[in-house]
Design an enzyme around this catalytic site. Structure first.
Site, PDB file in Angstrom:
ATOM      1  N   ASP A  13      -3.068   7.929   8.181  1.00 43.27           N
ATOM      2  CA  ASP A  13      -4.076   7.015   8.701  1.00 43.27           C
ATOM      3  C   ASP A  13      -3.392   6.032   9.651  1.00 43.27           C
ATOM      4  O   ASP A  13      -2.208   6.211   9.965  1.00 43.27           O
ATOM      5  CB  ASP A  13      -4.830   6.331   7.551  1.00 43.27           C
ATOM      6  CG  ASP A  13      -3.950   5.401   6.712  1.00 43.27           C
ATOM      7  OD1 ASP A  13      -2.851   5.034   7.163  1.00 43.27           O
ATOM      8  OD2 ASP A  13      -4.368   5.032   5.600  1.00 43.27           O
ATOM      9  N   HIS A  48      -0.269   4.503   7.344  1.00 46.30           N
ATOM     10  CA  HIS A  48       0.510   5.125   6.273  1.00 46.30           C
ATOM     11  C   HIS A  48       0.913   6.561   6.577  1.00 46.30           C
ATOM     12  O   HIS A  48       0.097   7.336   7.091  1.00 46.30           O
ATOM     13  CB  HIS A  48      -0.304   5.100   4.975  1.00 46.30           C
ATOM     14  CG  HIS A  48      -0.799   3.738   4.628  1.00 46.30           C
ATOM     15  ND1 HIS A  48      -2.074   3.308   4.961  1.00 46.30           N
ATOM     16  CD2 HIS A  48      -0.199   2.696   4.005  1.00 46.30           C
ATOM     17  CE1 HIS A  48      -2.237   2.062   4.550  1.00 46.30           C
ATOM     18  NE2 HIS A  48      -1.111   1.665   3.963  1.00 46.30           N
ATOM     19  N   SER A  83       0.798  -1.229   0.000  1.00 44.06           N
ATOM     20  CA  SER A  83       0.000   0.000   0.000  1.00 44.06           C
ATOM     21  C   SER A  83       0.828   1.275   0.000  1.00 44.06           C
ATOM     22  O   SER A  83       0.314   2.340  -0.351  1.00 44.06           O
ATOM     23  CB  SER A  83      -0.942   0.017   1.209  1.00 44.06           C
ATOM     24  OG  SER A  83      -0.228  -0.180   2.411  1.00 44.06           O
TER      25      SER A  83
END
Length: 367
Positions: free
Chosen positions: A332, A335, A36
């Site tokens: 978040d 990340h 991600s």
């Protein structure tokens, strides 16, 4: 006649702009494999996955203020790597194919492609709790298709020259470390192994995948080590005083201590490959310890999330969030913010040698 002059002038402007771009271009292409931290939208095309970020407030600081599938408030690591080498961001592979393995137009890959998938890992079983993901093995399968198509379009020699000068970025492993600790791997035979045995298996699998990439044409590798994932807001949320989860961090260290000798061994056996290893663990620890120096007022709590330290997944439109994203280290529960990711890549390219070895990225490019 006036119209002809306008057209000629427009052509010259476009030509000169393109010429300047080519002069600034350091490599012909960038091919990105990862999770991600570098996913730019591949998971948008997966039907059965919870690992998606194609909704607000993700992308609130991205050009156009749109969610693209990046797990960030703006641009991510993949975008900043492309900027530094003078290329447009590599598009998500799945956006360029009618179905996996069926390429619409091979020329779309002349400047690279992004195969990264949120929640993916080096092991095929990593990330299974999120549903469908694209593990590293499959990502490299996809590149094999791209490699074959470009060889047919350009000819084997020209394609190999393109690959030999290109950068192959491997930004994966954090999920293997985190899910290993939480005992969330699907395969019981893996789950019951000791931590060292798990790391050994992950490293052996990574070596196998790097060899596959070499066989398909890769020669220059950027390998990013496991980060201090125990310090992300998700894991801080469960620790007294919001401290880092040192059990998870110890696994990151164990993994990283195995990556560097593995890469040296690989280089000793494959003479025409080159690599740069990036100590992202050390870099993140430096950002945390010197947060104020880098402009971050908050390094424990996420900007967007729920619960303690806003560490409860994930960042939804209704989630509490900060008004100033640039002063937060984390966007978040997992990340970094765009501001933090830009710094990570600045250090990647220009930082001290203790974080990038045996070459800086610029030295690797020049080889």
């Amino acid at each position: 006649m006036a119209n002809s002059n306008i057209l000629l002038l427009s052509f010259l402007v476009i030509f000169l702009s393109r010429l300047n771009f080519l002069e600034a271009q350091l490599v012909p292409a960038v091919f990105i494999f990862g999770d991600s931290i570098t996913d730019v939208g591949n998971n948008n095309y997966l039907k059965n996955t919870f690992a998606k970020a194609n909704f607000t407030p993700n992308g609130i600081d991205f050009p156009g203020m749109i969610p693209t599938g990046r797990f960030c408030n703006g641009k991510n690591v993949a975008d900043f790597v492309a900027e530094r080498v003078g290329l447009p961001s590599s598009p998500p592979y799945l956006s360029l194919v009618s179905r996996p393995g069926k390429i619409n137009n091979a020329t779309s890959f002349l400047t690279g492609a992004n195969f990264a998938s949120a929640a993916a890992g080096i092991l095929n079983s990593t990330g299974f709790i999120f549903g469908e993901v694209i593990p590293l093995w499959t990502q490299i399968d996809y590149f094999a298709t791209v490699s074959e198509e470009l060889k047919q379009q350009l000819g084997p020699s020209a394609a190999q020259k393109l690959f030999a000068k290109s950068i192959f970025m491997m930004a994966i492993g954090n999920n293997d470390v985190m899910f290993s600790t939480l005992a969330l791997l699907a395969d019981p035979s893996i789950k019951n192994k000791t931590p060292q045995q798990r790391m050994d298996l992950i490293l052996a699998t990574l070596e196998e995948q790097l060899r596959r990439l070499y066989d398909y044409g890769a020669r220059k590798f950027l390998v990013i080590g496991a980060s201090a994932v125990g310090c992300c807001p998700f894991l801080r949320a469960w620790e007294k005083g919001g401290e880092c989860n040192e059990v998870v961090n110890s696994l990151s260290i164990m993994y990283n201590e195995g990556v560097t000798p593995m890469l040296r061994k690989l280089k000793s056996e494959i003479k025409d490959m080159s690599y740069t290893y990036y100590d992202s663990y050390g870099v993140l620890q430096n950002l945390i310890q010197n947060a104020k120096h880098y402009g971050f007022d908050e390094f424990k709590a996420a900007c967007c999330g729920q619960g303690n330290y806003r560490g409860i997944p994930t960042c939804f439109q209704i989630s509490p969030r900060c008004s100033n994203r640039s002063d937060h280290l984390f966007w978040d529960p997992f990340h970094p913010t765009e501001a933090a990711q830009r710094i990570l890549i600045d250090i990647f390219f220009d930082g001290p040698s203790k974080y990038t070895f045996p070459f800086s990225v610029h030295q690797l490019i020049a080889l």
